[in-house]
Design an enzyme around this catalytic site. Structure first.
Site, PDB file in Angstrom:
ATOM      1  N   ALA A  95     105.471  44.357 110.031  1.00 54.64           N
ATOM      2  CA  ALA A  95     106.932  44.215 110.030  1.00 54.64           C
ATOM      3  C   ALA A  95     107.543  45.492 110.604  1.00 54.64           C
ATOM      4  O   ALA A  95     106.932  46.556 110.550  1.00 54.64           O
ATOM      5  CB  ALA A  95     107.416  44.010 108.601  1.00 54.64           C
ATOM      6  N   GLU A 154     100.752  47.669 103.405  1.00 55.28           N
ATOM      7  CA  GLU A 154     102.094  47.754 102.810  1.00 55.28           C
ATOM      8  C   GLU A 154     102.165  48.705 101.617  1.00 55.28           C
ATOM      9  O   GLU A 154     103.169  49.375 101.393  1.00 55.28           O
ATOM     10  CB  GLU A 154     102.568  46.367 102.362  1.00 55.28           C
ATOM     11  CG  GLU A 154     102.972  45.445 103.497  1.00 55.28           C
ATOM     12  CD  GLU A 154     101.837  44.580 104.033  1.00 55.28           C
ATOM     13  OE1 GLU A 154     100.657  44.947 103.846  1.00 55.28           O
ATOM     14  OE2 GLU A 154     102.140  43.530 104.636  1.00 55.28           O
TER      15      GLU A 154
END
Ligand SMILES: CC/C=C\C/C=C/C(=O)SCCNC(=O)CCNC(=O)[C@H](O)C(C)(C)COP(=O)(O)OP(=O)(O)OC[C@H]1O[C@@H](n2cnc3c(N)ncnc32)[C@H](O)[C@@H]1OP(=O)(O)O
Length: 718
Positions: free
Chosen positions: A61, A123
């Site tokens: 992302a 993440e």
């Protein structure tokens, strides 16, 4: 964006195109939606190949978008749409597939990787969890234990390990793209139901609870107080015990909680500041953009003590040939043996072929350095000795050779004064162990030239270290800020606290080790030697000096007394703690009664010191010194200070760094507390709030990235 093309064989190729890492920005997500829909609707297309431009699949992302309002289609339904496609979708993993990038690939029906690729659900390193289905699909694909490890650590997994674990279906040394296209043709027309991971069940060990409990114990040891890895464990538990849709719901709930946490913000700040440190500038206008580094084809290290050995290994590992110099045959022999065994261990651990290591030769003769491009002096912290070496180097080395000193705090300008070309003298302050620690303070003296800075920063990059340019002052940035911190720790003991109480508070804050454990590990004699040099203790101390005062300021002789009685830390089996078993610190009853005697000798009323006071006095005094450093222009920005603390001093990443933490706590609160503690301890000048802090509070406590503009109005030492 994502480019769409149809190629012979009824294959649609979708290429993610968003340099430099093909992050899944709003535009890219929109384009993926559009192109996948187009491919599934096109009667001529029988299979889809999804790849990334410029040899990188996808870096995940777009982290920059996390601090903005969410726009564009979300990732989860987009990945679901790919998985639901009746036509096979094959991901081509070249370069990296990290975070959302790997989650996207897990939504595809097949994954083909190049042998040089790396994958990972990273993440957690940004204070988040893999919330695009990663916590639910990966355990279903490779089983709970392996997925738990990858998700909670965020580690990078090589293509070879990925195929062994089953994350990718195939690894190739040749073109992954061509392989994927050929493969896609063979599976066109097959039913895709069995390839949809959302329909799988996660292979789960019988003792799931103890597996998850074990992971939590490791997380507490590794990153105490960090929220994201704990949330990752909860999400994996959901994958192991709930149907996919419910697991996804849990994943989203946990993500919502993390996403707005200060910790995620802090860790993303760390990600960007670490990269920004490479973009150095000086007030003279020199910068990373306009100054070319000199090539370093051969380097030398002078002194094969702990630091010199680590530096030599670092250089060799980067493929730079090294000449290692010692003054005595015995030391040279011992140094050679130690360096060679460190290199053997390194090459075994990292799988480095000997051919990739820079050769190391060992000598007693400084004249052998006549062709070196860069010399790093790593001898004892003795100014006279260092000056002698720099003077000799000036006559031996090439006129354009860069002369670096690994001093941890001595005056670079004074060292440079002994060299015939002071503009080529620069500080390269490595951290122990030098072949492990990531930080390199590049210390710029008043005469250091831009090219010297550029070359040292380029060297940091080659050594895979994080270089930060700092100015010249005693202790530079990192060690200078440590002084008020350690002093507060001594004063707290004087006032009634115990070492284990202070350490516990600091470890609960997130440091891997409290300050007293750290001192025991590195040896109490390190600080003792420098205090003796400074005349604060030992033979240089003027007779009649008060025991607890130096120059009208409070002083604690506690560490000196411990050293005088032979308690030097772990190496002598006792220091602030007792070490009956190797490296296991236990509170020492002797120390407790010693502290009681000490207090009564000096008439100090012992009191119960609260946890808040311990934390605030230790951290705020350190932060206050950070503000002074900014004010004096020793660091170019608060971000640089934070990078130094996170990468070199064990400051917990989820707290961003001392300056970021101060802002998160609230600058008015830090100011208020410092004023309070200074009122109660007027003999500790370090507690007097710096004018920079006052100025920022007066300006409404702007966010950290705005401080630089205010600092530039002050003088800079860089
Ligand atoms: C709502 C969310 C739902 C789902 C969860 C999904 C979450 C995520 O995917 S979070 C992101 C996960 N990705 C990562 O953790 C990867 C981060 N990047 C890296 O590790 C490295 O950049 C790299 C290995 C991909 C490349 O390394 P290298 O070649 O050394 O280059 P740099 O690190 O210097 O990066 C170059 C340049 O790119 C910027 N950048 C890298 N990754 C991203 C990213 N994911 N988003 C935005 N920008 C990224 C990086 O900041 C550098 O920029 P500058 O040149 O301006 O400094």
């Amino acid at each position: 964006m994502a480019l769409y093309r149809r190629i012979p064989g009824a294959i649609a190729v979708i290429t993610l195109t968003n340099p430099p890492v093909n992050a899944l920005s709003c535009t890219v997500r929109e384009a993926i939606y559009e192109t996948v829909k187009r491919a599934t609707a096109d009667q001529e297309v029988k299979a889809i190949v999804l790849c990334g431009a410029n040899g990188k699949f996808c870096g995940g992302a777009d982290i920059k978008e996390f601090s903005r309002e969410m726009r564009g289609p979300p990732l989860v339904p987009m990945i679901d749409m790919i998985e639901e496609s009746e036509k096979p979708v094959v991901a081509v993993i070249e370069g990296v597939a990290f975070g959302g990038g790997l989650e996207l690939a897990l939504g595809c029906h097949y994954r083909i990787a190049h042998s040089g690729a790396q994958v990972g659900l990273t993440e957690v390193t940004l204070g988040l969890l893999p919330a695009a289905g990663g916590t639910q699909r990966l355990p279903r694909l490779i089983g709970v234990p392996a997925a738990l490890d990858i998700i909670t650590t965020g580690r990078h997994v090589s293509a070879q390990e990925a195929v062994r674990l089953g994350i990718v279906d195939k690894v190739t040394d040749s073109s992954a793209m061509e392989e994927a296209i050929e493969f896609a043709k063979t599976v066109a027309g097959e039913p895709m139901g069995p390839r949809r991971l959302s329909l799988w069940t996660a292979a789960c060990p019988e003792d799931l609870d103890s597996l998850l409990e074990g992971a939590l114990v490791r997380i507490r040891q590794r990153s105490r107080g960090a929220l994201a890895p704990v949330a990752c464990v909860q999400a994996v538990r959901a994958a192991a015990s709930l149907p996919f849709a419910q697991g996804m719901k849990k994943e989203q709930e946990l993500m919502a909680y993390l996403f707005t946490s200060g910790q995620a913000r802090a860790m993303q700040y760390c990600f960007f500041t670490q990269r920004a440190a490479a973009r150095w500038t000086t007030p003279s206008g020199a910068s990373w953009e306009n100054t070319k580094a000199r090539p370093v084809r051969q380097a030398a290290v002078i002194g094969l003590g702990t630091m010199g050995k680590g530096i030599a290994v670092s250089l060799s590992r980067a493929g730079i040939p090294v000449i290692a110099v010692e003054t005595e045959q015995k030391r040279l022999k011992a140094g050679r043996k130690a360096v060679n065994s460190m290199l053997t261990r390194e090459s075994q651990k990292r799988g480095l072929a000997e051919a990739h290591l820079g050769s190391i030769s060992f000598t007693l003769d400084l004249r052998k350095l006549r062709d070196t491009d860069l010399v790093i002096e790593a001898v004892f912290e003795d100014m006279a000795l260092k000056k002698q070496i720099f003077s000799k180097l000036s006559s031996v080395c090439r006129p354009d050779a860069l002369l670096c000193t690994n001093t941890s705090g001595l005056n670079i300008d004074e060292i440079a004064s002994a060299a015939s070309r002071p503009e080529l003298v620069v500080g390269t302050h490595f951290f122990a162990p030098a072949h492990v620690m990531k930080l390199l303070e590049v210390v710029c003296g008043p005469r250091t030239s831009p090219v010297a800075v550029a070359t040292a920063m380029q060297l940091a990059k080659r050594l895979e270290k994080i270089g930060v340019v700092v100015g010249n002052c005693s202790g530079f940035v990192g060690n200078r800020m440590m002084r008020p911190y350690t002093e507060q720790a001594y004063y707290l003991l004087e006032e009634g606290a115990r070492p284990e109480e202070v350490d516990l508070v600091l470890e609960e804050f997130g440091f891997a080790m409290g300050i007293f454990r750290v001192m025991d590990l590195s040896g109490l004699d390190v600080g003792w030697r420098s205090r003796k040099e400074l005349g604060l203790t030992g033979p240089k101390l003027p007779p009649g000096t008060e025991a607890r005062s130096r120059g009208g300021k409070r002083y604690s002789p506690l560490p000196d007394i411990l050293c005088e009685s032979g308690r030097l830390g772990q190496k002598t089996g006792r220091g602030w703690y007792l070490y009956e078993k190797e490296r296991v610190a236990t509170p020492d009853p002797w120390l407790q009664s010693f502290l009681e005697d000490y207090r009564s000798r000096f008439g100090i009323q012992s009191r119960r010191v609260g946890q808040d006071e311990i934390l605030e006095r230790c951290l705020y005094s350190l932060i206050n010194e950070g503000f002074r450093i900014l004010q004096e222009g020793i660091a170019a920005s608060p971000e640089d200070i934070d990078v130094i603390y996170v990468s070199g001093y064990g400051w917990p990443r989820h707290r961003g760094g001392p300056m970021f933490y101060a802002w998160m706590v609230g600058l008015p609160k830090v100011l208020d507390k410092l004023e309070h503690y200074h009122r109660t301890h007027p003999d500790i000048p370090n507690l007097a709030p710096s004018s920079m802090l006052r100025k920022l509070v007066a300006r409404g406590s702007p966010p950290v990235h705005q401080w630089r503009a205010l600092i530039q109005q002050h003088s800079s030492q860089l």
